[in-house]
Scaffold this motif. Structure first.
Motif, mmCIF file in Angstrom:
data_model
loop_
_atom_site.group_PDB
_atom_site.id
_atom_site.type_symbol
_atom_site.label_atom_id
_atom_site.label_comp_id
_atom_site.label_asym_id
_atom_site.label_seq_id
_atom_site.Cartn_x
_atom_site.Cartn_y
_atom_site.Cartn_z
ATOM 1 N N ILE A 449 0.700 -1.545 -0.132
ATOM 2 C CA ILE A 449 -0.055 0.209 0.082
ATOM 3 C C ILE A 449 0.765 0.937 -0.286
ATOM 4 N N HIS A 450 2.225 1.152 0.665
ATOM 5 C CA HIS A 450 2.731 2.504 0.842
ATOM 6 C C HIS A 450 3.413 3.061 -0.330
ATOM 7 N N SER A 451 4.006 1.576 -1.190
ATOM 8 C CA SER A 451 4.887 1.498 -2.307
ATOM 9 C C SER A 451 3.957 1.616 -3.939
ATOM 10 N N ASP A 452 2.523 0.971 -3.335
ATOM 11 C CA ASP A 452 1.852 1.021 -4.942
ATOM 12 C C ASP A 452 0.606 2.311 -4.657
ATOM 13 N N GLY A 453 -0.061 2.402 -3.082
ATOM 14 C CA GLY A 453 -0.849 3.490 -2.922
ATOM 15 C C GLY A 453 -0.919 4.857 -2.347
ATOM 16 N N GLU A 454 -2.344 5.165 -1.908
ATOM 17 C CA GLU A 454 -1.536 6.260 -2.119
ATOM 18 C C GLU A 454 -2.551 6.588 -0.734
ATOM 19 N N VAL A 455 -1.881 6.158 0.576
ATOM 20 C CA VAL A 455 -2.643 6.184 2.388
ATOM 21 C C VAL A 455 -2.748 8.108 2.509
ATOM 22 N N LEU A 456 -3.634 7.093 3.532
ATOM 23 C CA LEU A 456 -4.141 8.125 3.524
ATOM 24 C C LEU A 456 -4.868 8.308 5.122
ATOM 25 N N THR A 457 -4.601 7.539 6.182
ATOM 26 C CA THR A 457 -4.960 7.222 7.358
ATOM 27 C C THR A 457 -4.149 6.349 7.984
ATOM 28 N N GLU A 458 -3.503 6.353 9.163
ATOM 29 C CA GLU A 458 -2.677 4.641 9.171
ATOM 30 C C GLU A 458 -2.869 4.825 10.913
ATOM 31 N N ASP A 459 -3.169 3.822 11.639
ATOM 32 C CA ASP A 459 -3.167 3.896 13.249
ATOM 33 C C ASP A 459 -2.645 2.440 13.045
ATOM 34 N N HIS A 460 -2.439 2.151 14.241
ATOM 35 C CA HIS A 460 -1.472 0.915 14.435
ATOM 36 C C HIS A 460 -2.938 0.490 15.944
ATOM 37 N N THR A 461 -3.416 -0.299 15.657
ATOM 38 C CA THR A 461 -4.701 -0.676 17.291
ATOM 39 C C THR A 461 -3.976 -2.181 17.714
ATOM 40 N N GLY A 462 -4.475 -2.996 18.507
ATOM 41 C CA GLY A 462 -4.663 -3.923 19.114
ATOM 42 C C GLY A 462 -4.278 -5.301 18.514
ATOM 43 N N ASP A 463 -4.906 -4.578 17.508
ATOM 44 C CA ASP A 463 -5.221 -6.374 16.645
ATOM 45 C C ASP A 463 -4.797 -6.161 15.309
ATOM 46 N N GLY A 464 -3.479 -4.932 15.099
ATOM 47 C CA GLY A 464 -3.540 -4.773 13.926
ATOM 48 C C GLY A 464 -3.172 -3.566 12.955
ATOM 49 N N THR A 465 -2.723 -3.141 11.695
ATOM 50 C CA THR A 465 -2.700 -2.128 11.367
ATOM 51 C C THR A 465 -4.047 -1.596 10.015
ATOM 52 N N LEU A 466 -4.843 -0.255 11.264
ATOM 53 C CA LEU A 466 -5.928 0.147 10.640
ATOM 54 C C LEU A 466 -5.189 1.109 9.676
ATOM 55 N N ILE A 467 -5.729 1.103 8.160
ATOM 56 C CA ILE A 467 -5.409 1.825 7.323
ATOM 57 C C ILE A 467 -6.085 2.417 5.806
ATOM 58 N N SER A 468 -6.211 3.640 6.026
ATOM 59 C CA SER A 468 -7.441 4.267 5.111
ATOM 60 C C SER A 468 -6.283 4.797 3.744
ATOM 61 N N ALA A 469 -6.409 4.690 2.441
ATOM 62 C CA ALA A 469 -6.009 4.598 1.333
ATOM 63 C C ALA A 469 -6.516 4.253 0.141
ATOM 64 N N ARG A 470 -5.810 4.690 -1.113
ATOM 65 C CA ARG A 470 -6.674 4.278 -2.790
ATOM 66 C C ARG A 470 -5.501 3.664 -2.633
ATOM 67 N N VAL A 471 -5.757 2.771 -3.720
ATOM 68 C CA VAL A 471 -5.123 1.604 -4.538
ATOM 69 C C VAL A 471 -5.838 1.060 -5.910
ATOM 70 N N ARG A 472 -4.725 0.102 -6.493
ATOM 71 C CA ARG A 472 -5.362 0.549 -7.955
ATOM 72 C C ARG A 472 -6.238 -1.066 -7.524
ATOM 73 N N SER A 473 -7.241 -1.963 -8.978
ATOM 74 C CA SER A 473 -7.994 -2.558 -8.666
ATOM 75 C C SER A 473 -7.792 -3.903 -8.478
#
Length: 485
Positions: A449-473
């Motif tokens: 996601i970081h290399s091929d997409g556009e990260v909008l928000t990113e948060d590290h939670t107890g269950d994993g990485t919660l991430i909002s992004a724009r990506v390819r299909s």
């Protein structure tokens, strides 16, 4: 007679003392690749004034060492006198880049170039007088001459005649460095040479046959080939080999381009008139360290560098060969595989020299070449460079001419922040928005996601990485199982 023994002794020289090596390495720390290229080019530059030319081109037996001193001549058929003079000034810069000394320039007003001598018989005789008065050994015409025009004008002026196309090809031959660039230039030169093959007197019209032509005696004799025909055949064979070699190089270039496209890496191309400052902008934006020289056609081999926007998106920035008015069609064809970088880009930064006498003509000439390579459909952004060398009045006129243009200076750094922001805004963005909770065991997806997409928000939670992004299909499909609201 035996030679006397040489009793001279020569001192031995140690390569470097340790402290000398340290000083040299420290001196090299500030050098970039472009600095080394520039010093190498200067070391290999043609020495002006070393040229063996004929006093009389009809007398092949008598040669005299002459300075390469040139007289320029142009035909003014349309536009204003200022346009004709600007064209001749540019021809003078081309001649100086090729290593010549310009002595005089003449312009002839005609409805169209003379079919026999390009400038007409009367002006040709006047040109001959100018050549004698200045001591020139070469005449350069501001246009592409037909083979007959070259021959008949040489018969009048009695010195070598070169047209604009041959001059540009000569400059390209001097500056080509890569294997692909050298092959492209040689192919263009041969394409130009084939229809202009001719010989001194009858030296190229002698015919041979029989054993001299590789025959076998009776039944094998005949007129054979003229030397002109042999030369033409050899050139044709060489052109075919160069095309095969360039085809192989194009395949390698296509593979690299396809790899970038598969990763959806946007591409930005610097295109524009020669010596507009494209390489300087590339160095300023990416620290590429490529050759920068205040000369026409300093860049012939394309350079592609990785760059990154402020929001973390990766893109490529490519420097290309500069264009010029009346760019020889042989060069456009030979460099077509290289110029495909422009036609397949996501954004063209059309760099224009703001300090030039006629920047509008630069824009028209570049767009003519873009039309030749089917690149007019690519989004274009005009960037006026060298504003630190342009007057305030010139900048005001250019702002009214192209209201949405950017004004920058690669030398001083002025306007570079605005240019980076514009590139970021005009780059294509991934088409799908996703919100996913990715477990820490799938760090590979976060990296994609970081290399091929556009990260909008990113948060590290107890269950994993919660991430909002724009990506390819394709990446959105790989993230489908981790989608969350």
């Amino acid at each position: 007679m035996t030679a006397e023994p040489d009793d001279r002794t020569f001192p031995t020289i140690d390569l470097f003392e340790p402290d000398q090596a340290d000083r040299l390495s420290q001196a090299d720390e500030g050098y970039t690749l472009g600095d080394y290229d520039l010093s190498e080019r200067a070391a290999l530059r043609r020495v002006a004034g070393l040229s063996t030319e004929l006093t009389d081109v009809t007398e092949v037996e008598y040669r005299q060492l002459r300075l390469e001193r040139v007289v320029l001549v142009g035909v003014w058929t349309s536009g204003t006198l200022a346009d004709a003079e600007n064209s001749l000034r540019e021809l003078a810069r081309l001649a100086e880049t090729a290593g010549s000394e310009v002595l005089e320039g003449l312009v002839q007003r005609r409805d169209k170039p003379d079919a026999a001598t390009y400038i007409g018989s009367g002006k040709a005789k006047q040109l001959r007088d100018t050549v004698l008065a200045t001591g020139a050994d070469t005449v350069i015409c501001d246009g592409e001459l037909a083979p007959g025009q070259l021959r008949q004008l040489e018969e009048v002026v009695k010195v070598k005649v070169v047209d604009r196309t041959a001059l540009i090809l000569d400059i390209f031959a001097q500056h080509a460095r890569s294997r692909e660039g050298k092959a492209q230039v040689e192919l263009a030169q041969l394409q130009y040479l084939v229809p202009r093959l001719r010989g001194w007197g009858e030296s190229l019209s002698r015919q041979v046959g029989g054993r001299a032509a590789g025959g076998v005696g009776i039944g094998g004799r005949g007129p054979g080939e003229t030397k002109l025909e042999i030369d033409r055949r050899r050139i044709t064979s060489r052109m075919a080999k160069l095309r095969r070699d360039l085809s192989g190089m194009k395949t390698a270039r296509d593979v690299k381009r396809a790899r970038r496209e598969s990763r959806a890496i946007p591409s930005v191309v610097l295109a524009g008139y020669t010596n507009a400052g494209k390489s300087s902008l590339l160095n300023r934006l990416t620290d590429a360290g490529v050759l920068v020289e205040n000369a026409l056609f300093a860049t012939l081999d394309p350079t592609v560098r990785r760059a990154e926007t402020d929001d973390g998106r990766i893109y490529t920035l490519a420097d290309t060969v500069g264009f010029v008015r009346h760019l020889p069609h042989q060069l456009v064809e030979a460099f077509r595989s290289t110029l495909e970088e422009v036609a397949e880009a996501d954004l063209i930064l059309h760099v224009v020299d703001a300090s030039d006498d006629d920047p509008e003509l630069q824009i028209r000439a570049v767009r003519e070449v873009l039309a030749d390579i089917d690149a007019l459909g690519v989004p274009e952004q005009i960037v006026f460079n060298k504003v630190d060398a342009a007057s305030t009045e010139t900048q005001l006129r250019l702002r009214s001419l192209v209201p949405d243009a950017l004004f920058v200076s690669a030398r001083s750094g002025a306007g570079m922040a605005e240019l980076r922001a514009l590139i970021e805004a005009r780059l294509p963005r991934p088409e799908q928005s996703v919100r996913a909770l990715i477990p820490y065991t799938r760090g590979d997806l976060v990296a994609r996601i970081h290399s091929d997409g556009e990260v909008l928000t990113e948060d590290h939670t107890g269950d994993g990485t919660l991430i909002s992004a724009r990506v390819r299909s394709d990446l959105a499909a790989a993230l489908a199982e981790f989608h969350t609201v």
